[in-house]
Design an enzyme around this catalytic site. Structure first.
Site, PDB file in Angstrom:
ATOM      1  CE1 TYR A  17       4.733  -0.476  -1.787  1.00 45.77           C
ATOM      2  CE2 TYR A  17       3.301  -1.606  -0.238  1.00 45.77           C
ATOM      3  CZ  TYR A  17       4.001  -0.479  -0.633  1.00 45.77           C
ATOM      4  OH  TYR A  17       3.949   0.654   0.143  1.00 45.77           O
ATOM      5  CB  SER A  55      -2.692  -2.288   1.476  1.00 44.70           C
ATOM      6  OG  SER A  55      -1.324  -2.635   1.592  1.00 44.70           O
TER       7      SER A  55
HETATM    8  C1  LIG Z   1      -0.082   3.017   8.428  1.00 43.73           C
HETATM    9  C2  LIG Z   1       0.051   3.256   6.958  1.00 43.73           C
HETATM   10  C3  LIG Z   1       0.222   2.185   6.109  1.00 43.73           C
HETATM   11  C4  LIG Z   1       0.334   2.403   4.731  1.00 43.73           C
HETATM   12  N1  LIG Z   1       0.426   1.326   3.906  1.00 43.73           N
HETATM   13  C5  LIG Z   1       0.485   1.525   2.577  1.00 43.73           C
HETATM   14  C6  LIG Z   1       0.502   0.417   1.703  1.00 43.73           C
HETATM   15  O1  LIG Z   1       0.425  -0.724   2.112  1.00 43.73           O
HETATM   16  N2  LIG Z   1       0.595   0.675   0.374  1.00 43.73           N
HETATM   17  C7  LIG Z   1       0.666   1.951  -0.124  1.00 43.73           C
HETATM   18  O2  LIG Z   1       0.753   2.129  -1.344  1.00 43.73           O
HETATM   19  N3  LIG Z   1       0.619   3.010   0.693  1.00 43.73           N
HETATM   20  C8  LIG Z   1       0.512   2.833   2.021  1.00 43.73           C
HETATM   21  N4  LIG Z   1       0.427   3.906   2.843  1.00 43.73           N
HETATM   22  C9  LIG Z   1       0.358   5.266   2.270  1.00 43.73           C
HETATM   23  C10 LIG Z   1      -1.103   5.684   2.008  1.00 43.73           C
HETATM   24  O3  LIG Z   1      -1.626   4.977   0.908  1.00 43.73           O
HETATM   25  C11 LIG Z   1      -1.231   7.166   1.665  1.00 43.73           C
HETATM   26  O4  LIG Z   1      -0.336   7.495   0.654  1.00 43.73           O
HETATM   27  C12 LIG Z   1      -1.025   8.093   2.863  1.00 43.73           C
HETATM   28  O5  LIG Z   1      -1.477   7.512   4.059  1.00 43.73           O
HETATM   29  C13 LIG Z   1      -1.777   9.385   2.634  1.00 43.73           C
HETATM   30  O6  LIG Z   1      -1.542  10.297   3.658  1.00 43.73           O
HETATM   31  P1  LIG Z   1      -2.525  10.538   4.909  1.00 43.73           P
HETATM   32  O7  LIG Z   1      -2.326   9.404   5.830  1.00 43.73           O
HETATM   33  O8  LIG Z   1      -2.026  11.841   5.437  1.00 43.73           O
HETATM   34  O9  LIG Z   1      -3.931  10.631   4.374  1.00 43.73           O
HETATM   35  C14 LIG Z   1       0.306   3.716   4.212  1.00 43.73           C
HETATM   36  C15 LIG Z   1       0.129   4.795   5.092  1.00 43.73           C
HETATM   37  C16 LIG Z   1       0.000   4.582   6.448  1.00 43.73           C
HETATM   38  C17 LIG Z   1      -0.213   5.766   7.341  1.00 43.73           C
HETATM   39  C1  LIG Z   2       8.446  -3.597   2.829  1.00 45.06           C
HETATM   40  C2  LIG Z   2       7.387  -2.560   2.544  1.00 45.06           C
HETATM   41  C3  LIG Z   2       6.423  -2.521   3.678  1.00 45.06           C
HETATM   42  C4  LIG Z   2       5.377  -1.511   3.466  1.00 45.06           C
HETATM   43  C5  LIG Z   2       4.325  -1.601   4.536  1.00 45.06           C
HETATM   44  C6  LIG Z   2       3.133  -0.827   4.201  1.00 45.06           C
HETATM   45  C7  LIG Z   2       3.438   0.571   3.826  1.00 45.06           C
HETATM   46  O1  LIG Z   2       3.427   0.936   2.674  1.00 45.06           O
HETATM   47  C8  LIG Z   2       3.710   1.549   4.846  1.00 45.06           C
HETATM   48  O2  LIG Z   2       3.819   2.752   4.507  1.00 45.06           O
HETATM   49  O3  LIG Z   2       3.824   1.186   6.019  1.00 45.06           O
END
Ligand SMILES: Cc1cc2nc3c(=O)[nH]c(=O)nc-3n(C[C@H](O)[C@H](O)[C@H](O)COP(=O)(O)O)c2cc1C
Ligand SMILES: CCCCCCC(=O)C(=O)O
Length: 367
Positions: A134, A110
């Protein structure tokens, strides 16, 4: 680890994390947007799909391997990008990269990593790494990150397209607004743009206007002007957008609703997958994330046309349980369950898995 209970399925890791993390951190990891309907639907939709196994096929030797954008992985389960792994264990994303390496699969790192991408690349040397992007204001910050990802051996850029703003996650608001603890920072944000943990005007550890909200499909051409790396779009849910992705000649798309953390009441990802696969007609690779918790979920997604799946929260919960070892166990469980599901449904290779294996429960009486 002698004092720890044996964990046998991915839900056990969530249960462990639920009783060992503080409530604010757990809330951030676990939450979905608004009423969390889409987060929960991602899982429920998998259980509405039933498997119709085939028998008397030689499944004595099984090959789970595949490729994504031309790079080999041992089995079609990869690590989705998620923020702030050092909230889950002290070595954070370095542990995650080591788990990916132990299991010979892909880590998608990420932009909101709490470990610099160079350190993650060193921890996961030789393993397939994608960098999730991002696009931040100013754009030069993102160009700099892209160059660093290229230099350190990341093999693709994954542009997250479902986040022009952060979804409304009620738990984070109830807890007073999510902030990073003082010992953690947005390491990929140059110091001059960083805020302090006590700064009131912030969004997930960064200043409020950090995300570039002006993005349109033209940003693909802009990305091509600054990198030769393959481009994958993460967060596609509509077949029309999938067709636009084909038009813009990206290398892959991830059917994703961000784990239900962005727009609530969007459909489950597994329910949109067949239409999207049909729309793109083999012109780019299609992956899926959201609610994958069992080997049978992996089998269903591959059967319906996903090249591979990505898992988000279970990896974090594995880190909470036992850092690199815990995340490795999560991946190993999914690999073993997927291998078993292949055997029990009559598939010796990933290529043997096809849509005839899956029936929606509403269609069963028509068979
Ligand atoms: C705590 C958390 C943080 C996440 N941070 C990001 C991120 O920084 N960038 C991003 O593209 N998706 C982020 N996601 C989405 C995940 O990449 C993904 O799409 C999602 O977790 C998939 O679903 P699952 O948790 O049910 O496997 C985040 C998800 C969670 C739960
Ligand atoms: C301002 C965007 C923060 C995103 C933080 C990471 C993320 O994608 C998430 O789902 O949490």
């Amino acid at each position: 680890m002698a004092d720890k209970p044996p964990l046998v399925c991915l839900d056990d890791y969530e249960d462990y994390a639920s009783t060992h993390l503080d409530q604010v951190t757990l809330g951030f990891f676990k939450s979905g947007a608004d009423e969390e309907i889409s987060r929960d639907e991602n899982r429920k939709a998998f259980s509405r799909l039933k498997l119709l196994p085939r028998v008397l096929r030689d499944v004595s030797k099984r090959d789970l391997s595949t490729t994504i954008v031309g790079n080999p992985i041992q089995f079609p389960v990869c690590i989705a990008s998620s923020a702030f792994h050092r909230l889950a264990c002290s070595d954070g994303e370095a542990s995650t990269a080591k788990a990916a390496k132990a299991m010979n699969t892909c880590i998608m790192l990420s932009t909101y990593s709490t470990t610099p991408l160079e350190d993650v690349a060193a921890a996961g040397s030789g393993v397939l790494k994608w960098f999730q992007l991002y696009i931040w204001n100013p754009r030069e910050v993102s160009v700099n990150l892209i160059k660093r990802a290229e230099t350190t051996g990341f093999k693709a850029l994954v542009l997250t397209v479902d986040t022009p703003a952060t979804g409304k996650r009620r738990i984070d608001i109830y807890s007073g607004g999510f902030t990073l603890p003082p010992h953690l920072e947005l390491v990929h944000l140059p110091e001059r743009y960083r805020i302090t943990s006590s700064d009131a005007d912030q969004d997930y550890g960064g200043p409020k206007n950090l995300l570039d909200t002006t993005l349109t499909w033209e940003c693909i051409a802009w990305m091509r002007s600054v990198t030769k790396l393959p481009i994958v779009l993460k967060g596609i849910l509509s077949p029309e957008d999938a067709l636009l992705a084909v038009e813009h000649k990206v290398d892959g798309i991830i059917v994703s609703n961000h784990g239900g953390r962005q727009l609530d009441t969007v459909p489950a990802t597994i329910e949109m997958l067949p239409q999207i696969v049909k729309a793109v007609n083999g012109k780019l690779e299609v992956y899926l994330d959201g609610g994958v918790r069992n080997g049978t979920d992996v089998l269903k997604a591959i059967a319906l046309g996903a090249r591979a799946v990505f898992v988000g929260r279970p990896i974090i919960y594995g880190l909470v349980y036992a850092a690199k070892e815990g995340a490795t166990q999560v991946l190993q469980i999914l690999k073993d369950e997927f291998s078993l599901a292949m055997a029990l449904s009559g598939c010796a290779t990933v290529n043997d898995i096809n849509s005839s294996l899956v029936v929606h429960q509403s269609e069963l009486s028509k068979l």
